[in-house]
Design an enzyme around this catalytic site. Structure first.
Site, PDB file in Angstrom:
ATOM      1  N   THR A 147       0.881  -1.178   0.000  1.00  0.00           N
ATOM      2  CA  THR A 147       0.000   0.000   0.000  1.00  0.00           C
ATOM      3  C   THR A 147       0.920   1.229   0.000  1.00  0.00           C
ATOM      4  OG1 THR A 147      -0.181  -0.144   2.414  1.00  0.00           O
ATOM      5  CG2 THR A 147      -1.959  -1.101   1.114  1.00  0.00           C
ATOM      6  N   LYS A 169       3.521  -6.923   4.116  1.00  0.00           N
ATOM      7  CA  LYS A 169       3.287  -5.526   3.765  1.00  0.00           C
ATOM      8  C   LYS A 169       2.937  -4.767   5.024  1.00  0.00           C
ATOM      9  CE  LYS A 169       0.145  -3.287   3.380  1.00  0.00           C
ATOM     10  NZ  LYS A 169      -0.585  -2.368   4.336  1.00  0.00           N
ATOM     11  N   THR A 180       0.737  -8.629  12.685  1.00  0.00           N
ATOM     12  CA  THR A 180       0.815  -7.335  12.041  1.00  0.00           C
ATOM     13  C   THR A 180       0.569  -7.376  10.567  1.00  0.00           C
ATOM     14  OG1 THR A 180       2.068  -5.323  11.786  1.00  0.00           O
ATOM     15  CG2 THR A 180       3.263  -7.331  11.450  1.00  0.00           C
ATOM     16  N   ASN A 379       0.013  11.198   6.343  1.00  0.00           N
ATOM     17  CA  ASN A 379      -1.249  10.760   6.926  1.00  0.00           C
ATOM     18  C   ASN A 379      -2.281  11.864   7.076  1.00  0.00           C
ATOM     19  OD1 ASN A 379      -0.966   7.835   7.529  1.00  0.00           O
ATOM     20  ND2 ASN A 379       0.908   8.607   8.472  1.00  0.00           N
ATOM     21  N   SER A 384      -5.760   7.209   3.785  1.00  0.00           N
ATOM     22  CA  SER A 384      -5.040   5.954   3.587  1.00  0.00           C
ATOM     23  C   SER A 384      -5.491   4.972   4.646  1.00  0.00           C
ATOM     24  CB  SER A 384      -3.529   6.165   3.644  1.00  0.00           C
ATOM     25  OG  SER A 384      -3.137   6.619   4.912  1.00  0.00           O
TER      26      SER A 384
END
Lengths: 384, 384
Positions: A147, A169, A180, A379, A384
């Site tokens: 991503t 990822k 995670t 961010n 996102s």
């Protein structure tokens, strides 16, 4: 490399059109057997994405024949329709990979929360990916699950006649409670699901569970371990568990090394704690202190912020016995001023903080990142 | 205004040379009686600064005649010498204010952790401040306790024939566990120490304890309430407690409004919680989510990050019954997509997040700030 380093697996990574920019966004990993044992660890966030809810059910059976992973959308907070979409994804994969059941297809998704996936692109994408399946497809699969990752992440450890490999990822919302982000590990060792499960939990507890990039736990964290048995070898548990732990540790470090906006990787080692839980609690508290994270970014050995973070925990310690080193310079001794802070060299990406609780003999290492204007930008400038 | 709005108090604020830039850095507040009842609430951080350890002892006696406050150094993590320095500060104030005991002098410090205070400047500064004491000195005292505050902070509420006034400082490390930063409140009402204590705890629980600028709890948080009895009136408890709460609420909002680098004040209201504790836990979790704080900075109504924060708590709720509004637009309904996020107008400094847990009838409000590149800059470019 990646999920096809071990024998008995094929994989593919393609652009299905889920991402508007046309980048690869769909990965398929298939276990060709002869065994299809599997284990999984998932986010402990109570708000779980549809693919997490689905895959948790699949893993209860202890067998996984295929994993469908997509980037470009997390399918989290999408209600009954989102769960139906995950189910349809598994059904489509089972249909395309003739002879398999949807109940043995795990699904993992990553991307923005709260948006339904474009199923008109995802379902044809599965057919496309199945046609591209290859025993050399691990790299492409790792690329397709990115991503905000700047690089794809893979790792491999070889045993005697068997292999553990994997891909990961993750670059933000990186403070797993039990696992995670998206990680798929594969091995050709011949092992039962219960053994895989123990090895995976032992490994994630010491690796993915001990990284904390930004204190934010995801709704989609998924770590899967698939065994094909294709090597025809059953390694000793300790050897296998060690290999799994090494691959997880390698991938976890790669996640921290590529965290959004980060300029420093911070290795926080808490030593002489009364219990391992105390060490982890203190490590996490230090890892999540925004003021300290800013100071590290500014290459300021601000140990007072380390002490103020330790002071918020319930761990056993006496304030006037605490010692803190930054890059091996003991800037705080017995809760007060120690060696000259000017001696601390913080020019390099890796910064080491050692917190000595002087309360026992247990320890733990937590990896974290600094807090930077780039993190804020990445961010805040777009969703996102 | 400030700590001299109530009758029976004098105050001063001067530059003693503790700050290298020559700005005011020493405040003295004196209760001239006839009563000297007092209450205090202090940080719950287990690493406590020397002045906190000292003042906690002083407040056990229930009487405070004077408060010495300095900016330019927190006197935290300074060992036995730091405590001796605080003691010497109280002794000096008692000596200068003839007829008082050091055991009735509270001390509060703020600034960088881990540095000893320059006592050769601080002690003469107390003599200087005593010479400047005035019933109109409250404003100057409020100015002298500023650190990274861009403005000084005062508030006053009048009762019937009596007054509660106060001052506060604080702009970072602002996530109090029991109190916040340095606050001195004064009243001329005639009240016992026990009554002051109850009113102060009732007020801080709902005000300073419910702001969370950056998740970082200080080693120096101190809130004091001093009563002179000079008005000769003993108000009803409810009236007095309400006045104290209003002053605390006013000051708490000023702290959030002046938080380091912040561009938004975020009012997080958690409603329909099973318990008030649940509401506070969920509010704090939302308040501390760095990804959400970045999104708010970017004026992005990213409700998925609100849900992922709620999901990390132990509060009672079902994920598919959660509702979230941002500036009164219910962008998340029943755990999924709600009203059109394009309807959310986030141009103004104040942003309101409403989290409906659909699990009961309790509620709580937490105030927080966004996370900005300016915050990172202010906390990485130099030590504070």
């Amino acid at each position: 490399m990646s999920v096809t380093a071990a024998k008995g697996f094929s994989a593919a990574g393609i652009a299905a059109g889920i991402k508007e920019n046309g980048n690869p966004d769909l990965a398929l990993v298939v276990n060709n057997g002869p065994r299809r044992a599997a284990a999984g660890v998932f986010t402990s966030n109570r708000v779980k994405a549809a693919p997490v809810l689905w895959s948790e059910q699949v893993l209860r059976g202890g067998e996984v024949t295929a994993v469908v992973l997509n980037s470009g959308g997390a399918n989290a907070c999408t209600g009954p329709k989102g769960f139906q979409d995950t189910h349809a994804t598994a059904e489509k994969a089972a249909e395309v990979l003739a002879g398999h059941s949807a109940g043995e297809v795990a699904v993992a998704s990553t991307g923005l929360i709260g948006l339904l996936l474009p199923m008109d692109k995802l379902l044809p994408g599965i057919e496309h990916a199945a046609a591209e399946l290859s025993p050399h497809g691990g790299e492409k699969a790792a690329i397709a699950i990115k991503t905000t990752d700047s690089v794809h992440k893979t790792a491999v450890v070889d045993g005697e006649g068997w292999t553990v490999g994997g891909m990961a990822k993750g670059a933000g919302m990186l403070a797993p409670g039990l696992a995670t982000m998206l990680v798929v590990l594969t091995t050709d060792a011949d092992l039962e699901a219960a053994t895989l499960d123990k090895a995976l939990r032992d490994a994630t507890r010491l690796t993915f569970d001990r990284i904390d990039s930004d204190g934010c736990m995801s709704t989609n964290d998924t770590v899967l371990l698939l065994a094909s048995g294709a090597a025809g070898i059953t390694p000793r548990y300790e050897e296998f568990a060690e290999a799994v732990r090494k691959v997880c540790d390698d991938l976890a470090r790669q996640l921290i090394g590529d965290a959004e906006g980060a300029s420093k990787d911070i290795r926080i080692e808490v030593i002489n704690a009364a219990t391992e839980d105390d060490a982890v609690e203190v490590g996490r508290s230090i890892a999540r202190n925004n003021l300290l994270k800013c100071a590290i970014h500014g290459e300021d050995p601000n140990w007072g912020r380390v002490l103020s973070a330790i002071g918020t925990t319930k761990a056993a310690f006496e304030p006037d016995r605490l010692n803190v080193a930054i890059n091996d310079v003991w800037v705080c001794k017995n809760g007060g001023v120690g060696e000259d802070r000017e001696l601390v060299d913080m020019r390099y990406r890796e910064v080491k903080i050692t917190a000595d609780l002087a309360a026992g003999s247990e320890s733990a290492v937590i990896w974290a990142n600094d807090l930077t204007a780039d993190y804020v930008h990445e961010n805040s400038a777009y969703s996102s």
